[in-house]
Structures are given as C-alpha cells and as structure tokens.
Design an enzyme around this catalytic site. Structure first.
Site, PDB file in Angstrom:
ATOM      1  CD  GLU A  67      -4.157   6.819   4.134  1.00  0.00           C
ATOM      2  OE1 GLU A  67      -3.685   6.094   3.139  1.00  0.00           O
ATOM      3  OE2 GLU A  67      -5.076   6.829   4.456  1.00  0.00           O
ATOM      4  CE  LYS A  84      -3.032  -2.834  -0.293  1.00  0.00           C
ATOM      5  NZ  LYS A  84      -3.806  -2.946  -1.673  1.00  0.00           N
ATOM      6  NE  ARG A 118     -11.384  -8.150  -5.257  1.00  0.00           N
ATOM      7  CZ  ARG A 118     -11.064  -7.413  -4.082  1.00  0.00           C
ATOM      8  NH1 ARG A 118      -9.477  -7.256  -3.826  1.00  0.00           N
ATOM      9  NH2 ARG A 118     -11.806  -6.549  -3.423  1.00  0.00           N
TER      10      ARG A 118
HETATM   11  C1  MV4 Z   1      -9.564   5.625   5.935  1.00  0.00           C
HETATM   12  C2  MV4 Z   1     -10.526   6.209   6.400  1.00  0.00           C
HETATM   13  C3  MV4 Z   1     -10.556   7.328   6.807  1.00  0.00           C
HETATM   14  N1  MV4 Z   1      -9.293   8.094   6.567  1.00  0.00           N
HETATM   15  N2  MV4 Z   1      -8.571   6.380   5.678  1.00  0.00           N
HETATM   16  C4  MV4 Z   1     -11.351   1.095   5.733  1.00  0.00           C
HETATM   17  C5  MV4 Z   1     -11.090   0.090   4.623  1.00  0.00           C
HETATM   18  C6  MV4 Z   1      -9.848   0.416   3.891  1.00  0.00           C
HETATM   19  N3  MV4 Z   1      -9.795   0.180   2.563  1.00  0.00           N
HETATM   20  C7  MV4 Z   1      -9.746   1.867   4.188  1.00  0.00           C
HETATM   21  N4  MV4 Z   1     -10.815   2.362   5.349  1.00  0.00           N
HETATM   22  C8  MV4 Z   1     -10.783   3.524   5.794  1.00  0.00           C
HETATM   23  N5  MV4 Z   1      -9.457   4.284   5.408  1.00  0.00           N
HETATM   24  C9  MV4 Z   1      -8.227   7.431   6.099  1.00  0.00           C
HETATM   25  N6  MV4 Z   1      -6.992   8.023   5.887  1.00  0.00           N
HETATM   26  C10 MV4 Z   1     -11.827   5.364   6.597  1.00  0.00           C
HETATM   27  C11 MV4 Z   1     -11.754   4.151   6.104  1.00  0.00           C
HETATM   28  C12 MV4 Z   1     -13.071   3.364   6.568  1.00  0.00           C
HETATM   29  C13 MV4 Z   1     -13.881   3.016   5.751  1.00  0.00           C
HETATM   30  C14 MV4 Z   1     -13.578   3.097   4.161  1.00  0.00           C
HETATM   31  C15 MV4 Z   1     -14.547   2.771   3.321  1.00  0.00           C
HETATM   32  C16 MV4 Z   1     -15.769   2.090   3.666  1.00  0.00           C
HETATM   33  C17 MV4 Z   1     -15.915   2.092   4.836  1.00  0.00           C
HETATM   34  C18 MV4 Z   1     -15.210   2.066   6.135  1.00  0.00           C
HETATM   35  C19 MV4 Z   1     -15.464   2.101   7.254  1.00  0.00           C
HETATM   36  C20 MV4 Z   1     -14.590   2.342   8.267  1.00  0.00           C
HETATM   37  C21 MV4 Z   1     -13.339   3.124   7.832  1.00  0.00           C
END
Ligand code: MV4
Length: 512
Positions: free
Chosen positions: A200, A116, A293
């Site tokens: 982040e 990542k 994918r």
């Molecule tokens: C984040 C975020 C807020 N800020 N990164 C969760 C799964 C992963 N793919 C990344 N995720 C998140 N990253 C920053 N800098 C909030 C989430 C996140 C989230 C993102 C997409 C869909 C659902 C979520 C649920 C909780 C947190």
C-alpha cells in the site's frame, strides 16, 4: 432467549459479558486456567469449569475443552470475548458443528475478512475507498518494486494473513525495498505460516478511526459511529474516544455508509469494526481492515450512543432483530477510555505482575470502570496485563477530560506498577487537550517528557556542582584560605563562589 451462556475468556471482558448475561436473566458460565482459579470472572459466574494449565495454549485456546465444558454445563451459546479464539473461524465452525451458538459472526464472514487482501477486494467491490495499493498478493520483490514505483514512496508492505501491524514494513525508498520484502515475507511465514505480501502507499501521520457496525439475521445493518484510536503504542491502543476530536458529522455519515456497505458485502452478523486511516490534512479516509469481534474499546461507543453492545450481541445471536434502527442511533456528548495496564511506564512498560494489595476504583459523575481484578487478586505473567478500562463521559470533550483527570487521580492500585501515572500526565498534555491526535502522538509525547526530564537533570547537575563547591569550601574551614597547596593565593572570585554555593545548597536542602 438463551438460558445459559459460556464465556470462553477471562479478565475484564469475561466480567463485562457476565454483566450483560445478568441483565438478560441468562446464567453465565465461566471457564478458567490453573492460575485463574480465584479470578474475578470465576467468582462472578454461576458455574466455572477448569480447562487446563497456565499458558493460553493449554487453556483458553483449547477448542475441545471449551466445547466440552459448554456441553457439560448445558449452556446453549458461547461468547468468545476478544483475543484468544474470538476471530478463529475454526472455533466458530466447531461451535456450530456441536449444535451450539457462537455469539459472533458466521465463520465464512470471519474467513473473508481474515485475509487482508481478500478484505481489500470486498471493500473495493462495496465501493469503499481503499489505500492505493495492490489487491492481489505480490509474487516477487521485482513486482513490488514496479508497483511501488507507480504509487511513489513511502510504501507499506503488509502480510495478507497479518493485521494489527504484524509483518508490516514501512519502506522509504527503492534502495530498501528488496530487503524489506524478503524480511516481511519471512516474518509473515514465521508468524502466520503464510508468506503472502501486499503493498500500500504509506499514509503519513494518519489518524486511526474505526466505525462500529452491527448486523442481525434479518438483514438489518447499521453503524454506531466512529472511535478515534490514534493514540497507540507499538500497535497497541492506549486511549480511545468517541466521537473523534475531528468531530465532523458529514465524515461520520460517509465513513458509516462505507462501513455498512462493506459489512453487507460479507453477509455479516453481529458486532464488528471497520478500521480506516484518515488523513489529518485532507480528512480523506481509506479502508484498512475489518475486525470481526467486539473490541476492547466498545465502552466509548456505548457511553455516547446509550446502546449496550454486548446485550445486543446476545439478542442478535438468539435470532432477535436489532433493537434499534439507523435513525434511532444518536450521539450524545463525548467519551474517553484509558487502558489501565499492570506495566511500569518508568521502565519501558515492562509487565508488573503480582498481588494487588490495595484497590480503590474511582466512581462519580460520568465515570465507568470495566475491571477484571479485585483487591487481593494476583496479576499473572501468563496473560495480557490489562487490569481495567477507565472511561469518562461528559457533555463536551473538555468535561470528559476533566472527569477523566479527576478519576485517574482518585484511582489507587497498590502492590503492582500500573500505567495510571502515564495517563495522569497525558490528560494534562496540551496536544492531547487540543485533540491533536495522530498515530505519532505517543512517540512525540514520550519525547516531550524526555526533554522535560532532561531539563530536570540539568538542574540536578548544577545543584550537584553547587553542593560539591560548597563541600570543598567547608572542608577548608569555610574560611578564606589565602594560600593554596602550590603557594599561590586563591582568587577572591572562587572564595565568593564557594560562599554563594554553600548558601544556595543549604537553601535548596531546606526547600526539598
Ligand atoms: C498503514 C499506515 C500508513 N499507511 N498503512 C498499523 C496497524 C495496522 N492495523 C495498520 N497500521 C498502519 N497501516 C498505510 N498504508 C500506518 C499504520 C500505522 C498505524 C495505524 C494505526 C494506528 C497506529 C499506527 C502506528 C503505526 C503505523
């Protein structure tokens, strides 16, 4: 074109790939584990090869057994579906080394996006906006503290080898940073054998919007627009739609162009998805990660663009150019997909394995069901309990929701618990209907349901009090018992309450 393709997967996605093979007059070959010997994908394929025991490690993750089955069947290519080996660069390389075609990106592109931190570096070099944070991994919690101080709290600690929320920590203040850093590091080590952590700035209540991209071996790279995937539960998508209810063509074009540049930066081939976080307030977007994918939710893009993504994966893997250009891609109407799981929504979404004793799948205008089971099939404890994806298309979001609601009501699954009743409530939820979706939707929705059911409980409690009073009144002969045990006269008020209670309890009883 290939003559035969082996599908290294099971369930609905294996069935989906089999259908694309049939459209192309390619012979589909299945593989199956012990509990899957009678599964739908085995029944629908032309041939099926057993690859081992019940657990994924003993079957669908066995690279040697899968390549061996491919060679024995005479298939020229392998479609990995999603999950299992789909993002395993070692598998893609082993397929290539065996002289076969992997229907997916080159292993180098998978590796480039698997890390990542490396993915963030690639996205940055492509000029795409990133969530503010580190590119190089953090060496210590002291370094994390200094970096966090420069961005401001809250921050997210993430595992470089992670993705999809594993090894992720939301840190609200400096007081919590050191311990969060230690625990994220050890969780990353345990889960991925890699303790690298990056940081982040946390985007609060973001939307999760992803862009479907496609690249061929002739240098063409296109995007197919966005999918809104904000409705998630514990980092698992629950409902996906296309377009996003934000529905902003300028935003789509900007995100699409950023996604295409990122794709070009890793010499990608095939279908892929670039995930972004989008601020609900400012509609600013930030690159999050790339999935190398075909995704579970691809049908909503297919319904709105009319492009068959699996067919395109196969023709691109065979060396043909994309069958369309960026200018050919257009978006018509609105599609929404529900992931139907064999889980009990009334019991914390506990898996509900067992035999499907009855199955009526909805159909009709604008309805598509991508299922992996049949009536009489067994839902096993060994795999992901998703049994189908129900998608609805309409000219507008409202029409899509109307059709989805009708189809959910029509859908009948007997013998096991499913998440269908949960979806029937969501499609009637005001926030959902208004498109107010962010990543906190499900927690808020569950809280709203809870409040409603508590109100129902309070009503039940007052009913019980009424019934108790009525019973006490009747026990005393239903008459005015003027003298109590202690010799005191019973107040008239209580006699009256008793009579009213009796009356209302009887009326209630008749009602229900
Ligand atoms: C984040 C975020 C807020 N800020 N990164 C969760 C799964 C992963 N793919 C990344 N995720 C998140 N990253 C920053 N800098 C909030 C989430 C996140 C989230 C993102 C997409 C869909 C659902 C979520 C649920 C909780 C947190």
């Amino acid at each position: 074109m290939f003559r035969k393709i082996l599908i290294a997967n099971r369930g609905e996605i294996a069935v989906r790939v089999i259908r694309a093979c049939r459209d192309l007059s390619v012979s589909p070959v299945a593989v199956y584990s012990e509990p899957d010997r009678a599964a739908l994908h085995v029944r629908l394929a032309d041939e099926a090869f057993p690859i081992g025991g019940a657990t994924s490690a003993e079957s669908y993750l066995r690279i040697d057994a899968i390549i061996d089955a491919t060679v024995r069947s005479g298939a020229e290519a392998i479609h990995p579906g999603y999950g299992f080996l789909a993002e395993n660069a070692g598998f893609a390389r082993a397929v290539r080394d065996a002289g076969l075609t992997f229907i997916g990106p080159p292993p180098e592109a998978m590796e480039a996006m698997g890390s990542k931190t490396n993915a963030r570096a690639k996205a940055q070099s492509a000029g795409a906006p990133l969530v503010p944070g580190t590119i190089a991994p953090l060496s210590s919690s002291n370094e994390a503290r200094d970096v966090a101080a420069s961005f401001g709290y809250p921050v997210m600690l993430k595992a470089a080898a992670g993705g999809g929320g594993k090894g992720m920590r939301l840190v609200a203040s400096e007081d919590d940073l050191a311990s969060a850093f230690e625990s994220a590091q050890s969780e990353a080590m345990a889960a991925f054998g890699d303790r690298e952590i990056y940081l982040e700035k946390a985007i609060e209540r973001p939307r999760h919007i992803e862009i479907q991209i496609f690249a061929d071996t002739h240098g063409n790279v296109v995007h197919l627009g966005e999918r809104e995937c904000s409705i998630q539960r514990r980092h698992q998508k629950v409902i996906e739609e296309c377009p996003s209810p934000i529905n902003d063509p300028t935003l789509r074009a900007r995100m699409g162009e950023a996604a295409v540049r990122i794709t070009q930066a890793v010499d990608y081939v095939g279908a892929g998805t670039i995930e972004f976080l989008v601020s609900d307030l400012t509609h600013e977007f930030y690159f999050l990660e790339m999935n190398t994918r075909l995704q579970v939710e691809h049908p909503v893009t297919e319904l709105v663009t009319g492009i068959d993504l699996v067919r395109e994966q196969i023709t691109v893997a065979a060396g043909l150019p994309l069958s369309f250009t960026q200018e050919d891609v257009s978006w018509t109407g609105h599609a929404i997909e529900c992931r139907v799981y064999a889980e009990d929504p009334e019991n914390n979404f506990l898996p509900s394995p067992g035999r499907i004793t009855h199955l009526s799948v909805p159909a009709g205008a604008g309805i598509r069901d991508d299922g992996g089971v049949y009536e009489g099939a067994e839902v096993s404890i060994y795999y992901d309990p998703m049994i189908s994806k129900l998608a609805a298309w309409g000219r507008t979001r409202t029409e899509a929701i109307d059709r989805l609601r009708r189809a959910l009501d029509e859908y009948k699954v007997g013998g096991i618990k499913t998440t269908l009743p949960f979806f029937r409530e969501i499609v009637r939820d005001e926030e959902f209907i208004e498109g107010r979706l962010d990543t906190n939707f499900i927690p808020r929705f569950i809280e709203r349901r809870h409040t409603k059911s508590e109100m129902t409980n309070e009503q039940t409690h007052s009913d019980m009090a009424l019934i108790a009073a009525a019973l006490a009144y009747e026990e005393k002969g239903g008459s005015a018992n003027k003298t109590q045990q202690n010799g005191q006269a019973q107040p008239n008020t209580w006699r009256r309450v008793g009579r009213i209670a009796l009356h209302r309890a009887r009326a209630k009883h008749v009602d229900s």
